[in-house]
Design a protein around this motif. Structure first.
Motif, mmCIF file in Angstrom:
data_model
loop_
_atom_site.group_PDB
_atom_site.id
_atom_site.type_symbol
_atom_site.label_atom_id
_atom_site.label_comp_id
_atom_site.label_asym_id
_atom_site.label_seq_id
_atom_site.Cartn_x
_atom_site.Cartn_y
_atom_site.Cartn_z
ATOM 1 N N ARG A 1 -70.880 102.380 -41.895
ATOM 2 C CA ARG A 1 -69.822 103.076 -42.617
ATOM 3 C C ARG A 1 -68.725 103.467 -41.636
ATOM 4 O O ARG A 1 -68.910 104.319 -40.779
ATOM 5 C CB ARG A 1 -70.404 104.321 -43.301
ATOM 6 C CG ARG A 1 -69.456 105.121 -44.166
ATOM 7 C CD ARG A 1 -70.209 106.232 -44.870
ATOM 8 N NE ARG A 1 -70.815 107.153 -43.920
ATOM 9 C CZ ARG A 1 -70.433 108.440 -43.763
ATOM 10 N NH1 ARG A 1 -69.480 108.937 -44.509
ATOM 11 N NH2 ARG A 1 -71.036 109.195 -42.877
ATOM 12 N N TRP B 1 -65.768 98.126 -49.641
ATOM 13 C CA TRP B 1 -67.164 97.910 -49.257
ATOM 14 C C TRP B 1 -67.539 96.434 -49.436
ATOM 15 O O TRP B 1 -66.948 95.728 -50.245
ATOM 16 C CB TRP B 1 -68.117 98.797 -50.076
ATOM 17 C CG TRP B 1 -68.077 98.580 -51.564
ATOM 18 C CD1 TRP B 1 -67.312 99.249 -52.472
ATOM 19 C CD2 TRP B 1 -68.841 97.605 -52.313
ATOM 20 N NE1 TRP B 1 -67.534 98.758 -53.742
ATOM 21 C CE2 TRP B 1 -68.478 97.744 -53.670
ATOM 22 C CE3 TRP B 1 -69.784 96.645 -51.968
ATOM 23 C CZ2 TRP B 1 -69.025 96.971 -54.679
ATOM 24 C CZ3 TRP B 1 -70.335 95.862 -52.966
ATOM 25 C CH2 TRP B 1 -69.963 96.020 -54.307
ATOM 26 N N HIS C 1 -74.016 104.148 -51.923
ATOM 27 C CA HIS C 1 -73.973 102.901 -51.164
ATOM 28 C C HIS C 1 -75.302 102.155 -51.269
ATOM 29 O O HIS C 1 -75.330 100.924 -51.351
ATOM 30 C CB HIS C 1 -73.635 103.188 -49.700
ATOM 31 C CG HIS C 1 -72.275 103.785 -49.502
ATOM 32 N ND1 HIS C 1 -71.898 104.436 -48.344
ATOM 33 C CD2 HIS C 1 -71.195 103.823 -50.328
ATOM 34 C CE1 HIS C 1 -70.650 104.852 -48.470
ATOM 35 N NE2 HIS C 1 -70.211 104.492 -49.656
#
Length: 239
Positions: A123, A233, A38
């Protein structure tokens, strides 16, 4: 504004009954499967000299890695018990941890006043939030990034429901870590495909990049297959 007492107690109860063992929480994956990839998506867009705030940090596994990529890392969570886990696990004082209710606008603003514009890592928080609280969670991201920060947000998609249902219906019923989530009244993957980007844009955030991914869990099906939950995402900027 505050979350419901039921929601707060669900999380407090979950974390109180979770041990300090790494990976006991179903979402407590190794950073190599979470904040490492990420960060590779976020860092090209971000000023790493700014702090990063990990929203919904839980026991702080991802926060501790983020502290190696940004000048300062602060993990926040609604649950006091989660923050206690995080502080115990951070034996070298790599990061900072504090309790924060993301729907409490005054508390979020007070954090930003202490830190200035920050980067944000979040998240799988919106999909677990109660529907009436989701706009405030998105607004908290926008408040913290200000004009100079950037955010990475990953949320489960509705496709996760089928994966979870398959796990529930597996021989022997839900695996233990998943059963604990349900026993505490936590209901994952309850947002639609367009709800998350709509909430983020509605909070005044600009989507710089996005894509499909999966959030690996620390639980497996009876045949040994790891449970990976479909997700999307976003890398975001304030306006």
């Amino acid at each position: 504004m505050d979350v419901s007492s039921r929601y707060r107690e669900s999380w407090e109860g979950y974390w109180r009954e979770t041990s300090d063992a790494p990976g006991e929480a179903i979402w407590d994956c190794d950073p190599s499967l979470g904040s490492v990839p990420h960060s590779e998506l976020l860092v090209p867009h971000a000023d790493t000299s700014l702090p990063v705030v990990d929203l919904g940090c839980g026991n702080g596994t991802q926060t501790r890695y983020l502290a190696t990529r940004f000048a300062r890392a602060i993990g926040v969570d609604l649950s006091h018990a989660a923050i206690e886990h995080a502080r115990r696990a951070d034996t070298t004082g790599t990061a900072e941890f504090e309790q924060l209710n993301l729907v409490d606008h005054d508390a979020v603003r007070a954090l930003r006043e202490r830190t200035g514009d920050t980067n944000v890592y979040m998240r799988a928080v919106i999909h677990q939030s109660e529907p009436q609280d989701r706009p405030a969670v998105a607004a908290a991201v926008a408040e913290l990034v200000g004009t100079r920060g950037r955010a990475f947000v990953a949320e489960l998609t509705p496709a996760s429901k089928a994966v979870l249902q398959g796990a529930v219906e597996s021989p022997g019923g839900p695996p233990e870590k998943l059963r604990r989530v349900f026993e505490h009244g936590l209901r994952p993957a309850s947002v639609t495909d367009e709800e998350v980007p709509d909430l983020l844009r509605g909070a005044g955030l600009e989507i710089l990049a996005s894509g499909d991914t999966a959030l690996p869990q620390t639980e497996h099906l009876p045949d040994g297959t790891r449970i990976d939950l479909p997700a999307r995402w976003f890398v975001l900027a304030g306006q």
